[in-house]
Design an enzyme around this catalytic site. Structure first.
Site, PDB file in Angstrom:
ATOM      1  N   PHE A  43      -7.932  -5.632  10.065  1.00 47.65           N
ATOM      2  CA  PHE A  43      -7.497  -5.973   8.714  1.00 47.65           C
ATOM      3  C   PHE A  43      -6.195  -5.243   8.444  1.00 47.65           C
ATOM      4  O   PHE A  43      -6.150  -4.019   8.440  1.00 47.65           O
ATOM      5  CB  PHE A  43      -8.527  -5.597   7.644  1.00 47.65           C
ATOM      6  CG  PHE A  43      -8.080  -6.039   6.270  1.00 47.65           C
ATOM      7  CD1 PHE A  43      -8.273  -7.333   5.844  1.00 47.65           C
ATOM      8  CD2 PHE A  43      -7.394  -5.164   5.427  1.00 47.65           C
ATOM      9  CE1 PHE A  43      -7.809  -7.767   4.603  1.00 47.65           C
ATOM     10  CE2 PHE A  43      -6.937  -5.588   4.183  1.00 47.65           C
ATOM     11  CZ  PHE A  43      -7.144  -6.889   3.773  1.00 47.65           C
ATOM     12  N   ASP A  62      -2.325   1.792  11.809  1.00 47.24           N
ATOM     13  CA  ASP A  62      -2.529   1.429  10.411  1.00 47.24           C
ATOM     14  C   ASP A  62      -3.541   2.419   9.837  1.00 47.24           C
ATOM     15  O   ASP A  62      -4.747   2.310  10.063  1.00 47.24           O
ATOM     16  CB  ASP A  62      -3.052  -0.009  10.306  1.00 47.24           C
ATOM     17  CG  ASP A  62      -3.289  -0.429   8.846  1.00 47.24           C
ATOM     18  OD1 ASP A  62      -3.309   0.454   7.960  1.00 47.24           O
ATOM     19  OD2 ASP A  62      -3.473  -1.643   8.603  1.00 47.24           O
ATOM     20  N   LYS A  83      -2.576   2.988  -0.102  1.00 43.45           N
ATOM     21  CA  LYS A  83      -3.787   3.328  -0.853  1.00 43.45           C
ATOM     22  C   LYS A  83      -3.745   4.719  -1.511  1.00 43.45           C
ATOM     23  O   LYS A  83      -3.151   4.864  -2.563  1.00 43.45           O
ATOM     24  CB  LYS A  83      -5.003   3.129   0.045  1.00 43.45           C
ATOM     25  CG  LYS A  83      -5.162   1.630   0.374  1.00 43.45           C
ATOM     26  CD  LYS A  83      -6.528   1.232   0.860  1.00 43.45           C
ATOM     27  CE  LYS A  83      -6.655  -0.295   0.792  1.00 43.45           C
ATOM     28  NZ  LYS A  83      -6.969  -0.938   2.051  1.00 43.45           N
TER      29      LYS A  83
HETATM   30  C1  LIG Z   1      -6.222  -2.210   2.384  1.00 42.00           C
HETATM   31  C2  LIG Z   1      -5.640  -2.280   3.759  1.00 42.00           C
HETATM   32  C3  LIG Z   1      -4.424  -2.941   4.004  1.00 42.00           C
HETATM   33  C4  LIG Z   1      -3.686  -3.727   2.944  1.00 42.00           C
HETATM   34  O1  LIG Z   1      -3.279  -2.957   1.862  1.00 42.00           O
HETATM   35  P1  LIG Z   1      -2.924  -3.701   0.475  1.00 42.00           P
HETATM   36  O2  LIG Z   1      -2.409  -2.585  -0.387  1.00 42.00           O
HETATM   37  O3  LIG Z   1      -4.179  -4.314  -0.035  1.00 42.00           O
HETATM   38  O4  LIG Z   1      -1.884  -4.714   0.786  1.00 42.00           O
HETATM   39  C5  LIG Z   1      -3.914  -2.917   5.293  1.00 42.00           C
HETATM   40  N1  LIG Z   1      -4.556  -2.285   6.280  1.00 42.00           N
HETATM   41  C6  LIG Z   1      -5.722  -1.641   6.088  1.00 42.00           C
HETATM   42  C7  LIG Z   1      -6.377  -0.940   7.225  1.00 42.00           C
HETATM   43  C8  LIG Z   1      -6.318  -1.631   4.824  1.00 42.00           C
HETATM   44  O5  LIG Z   1      -7.491  -1.040   4.646  1.00 42.00           O
END
Ligand SMILES: *Cc1c(COP(=O)(O)O)cnc(C)c1O
Length: 400
Positions: A140, A225, A254
């Protein structure tokens, strides 16, 4: 207005791209949130780890209000007096020489992908527009067209093609698959140290280290990520540090704002991040003074208040206690720090009904991938509160 009235309005006037629990929150404090009927809940989602520092952290709030009164947005056409300090503090904490601020996580991932492609053409001399990037099944990385282009979740992509080319996907946790997928045109491997949305999947020990080694040998960038796993969530500043790995590029978001504001960043050393030249990439709000001030305060409290160490301690305790719950529904408990997943048996009717039962007992958690309940409370949770939650979780998991 009461709960049902809020829900009716939302359903009537809002796009239905979420399926939230039927709880209407109105305020939060620390690990707790309150609904419009003034019922109190333990937040075990922390806005997908955006609220590692707890709801409405007073020091982040103060920094935000101070800056909002002075200068929220200047545009990058001019300089501002918060961004340089944000850069410096982020560099000192992360160990990367430079950073590039964006807003959402998905935007920061897009930025990292552009950076990797640029590096491939300028430095590795891959023929222009042929760069490949390897991603992992179950990933994701956001919801843009490009990030869903390499999603393996049909629901995230079925109606949204045509997709961005240049990506291939290999199984997660499989080092050999990455080695086999690398070609002379490979620019980067993009990976989550623990897959959060994928169902809290912790890869085999040594995986990230071996992937880093393969990347190094083949002159391929490793992009981590850490939008969900970073900033203390797993008990270290970055989850990659559990394996002693320092990726070439790390993406955060985040909790970089403690939940007050969307702030994300791409971190790398000068030889990589220095490749961007003026005008090639940007964002109206990226690096604005309000974001920088909020980001600085969010990082400061994370470290000064010992939240990272607390996540390690409380995570280990929480996982150990969850493992002791005898339940016919539980297939596996797994996690790292305070990123915890309880996977249920397929016959148990899905995780959502358990989340609804938890809600009734004052705990807000959300299913991920149908069969997994994620427990990821703010990193300020203490043992008393974990001990308050455990019997409620046990009771829920022992229901028929
Ligand atoms: C939440 C998340 C994203 C995307 O972040 P947004 O601020 O919602 O665009 C990307 N990678 C990971 C691993 C995430 O948990």
């Amino acid at each position: 207005m009461n709960t049902q009235e809020f829900i009716r309005l939302e359903d009537q006037y809002g796009a239905h791209n979420y399926h939230p629990l039927d709880v209407v929150l109105t305020r939060g404090e620390g690990v707790w949130v309150y609904d419009v009927e003034d019922k109190k809940y333990l937040d075990c989602l922390s806005a997908y780890s955006a609220i590692n520092q707890g709801h409405v952290h007073p020091k982040i709030l103060e920094a935000m209000l101070d800056q909002a009164r002075k200068l929220p947005l200047a545009s990058r056409a001019f300089r501002n007096d918060q961004l340089p300090l944000f850069y410096k503090e982020l560099s000192e904490l992360s160990g990367y020489q430079m950073s590039l601020p964006m807003n959402s996580g998905a935007e920061a991932i897009e930025t990292a992908l552009k950076l990797a492609r640029k590096w491939a053409y300028q430095v590795k001399k891959v023929p222009r527009h042929q760069a490949e990037i390897i991603t992992c099944a179950g990933n994701f990385h956001g919801r843009t067209i490009t990030t869903v282009s390499f999603s393996t979740e049909p629901h995230y992509r079925d109606d949204f093609g045509p997709f961005t080319p240049g990506f291939l996907t290999v199984p997660y946790g499989d080092v050999e698959a990455i080695a086999a997928a690398i070609t002379p045109d490979t620019a980067a491997v993009l990976i989550e140290p623990v897959q959060g949305e994928g169902g809290v999947i912790v890869p085999p020990a040594g995986y990230l280290q071996q992937v880093a080694e393969i990347c190094r040998k083949n002159r391929v960038l490793l992009i981590a990520d850490e939008i969900q796993t970073g900033l203390g969530r797993t008990g270290k500043f970055f989850a990659a540090q559990h394996e002693g790995v320092r990726p070439d590029v790390t993406v955060i978001g985040k909790a970089l704002s403690g939940g007050f504001y969307p702030v994300s960043a791409v971190l790398a050393d000068r030889e990589i991040l220095g490749l961007f030249t003026p005008g090639e990439h940007g964002s109206t709000f990226g690096g604005n003074p309000l974001a920088a001030a909020v980001g600085r305060a969010s990082l400061r409290v994370l470290v000064e208040e010992g939240m990272i160490e607390n996540a390690a301690r409380m995570g280990a305790y929480f996982i150990e206690q969850l493992e002791e719950i005898l339940s016919p529904h539980v297939k596996e408990v797994r996690g790292l720090g305070l990123l915890i997943g309880v996977e249920l048996n397929q016959e148990s009717g899905g995780a959502r009904r358990f989340c609804e039962m938890l809600q009734a007992r004052g705990i807000l958690a959300k299913e991920t991938h149908d069969y997994v309940i994620r427990f990821a409370p703010p990193l300020i949770i203490d043992r008393t509160i974990v001990d308050w939650a455990l019997p409620r979780i046990r009771e829920t998991l022992q229901m028929a």
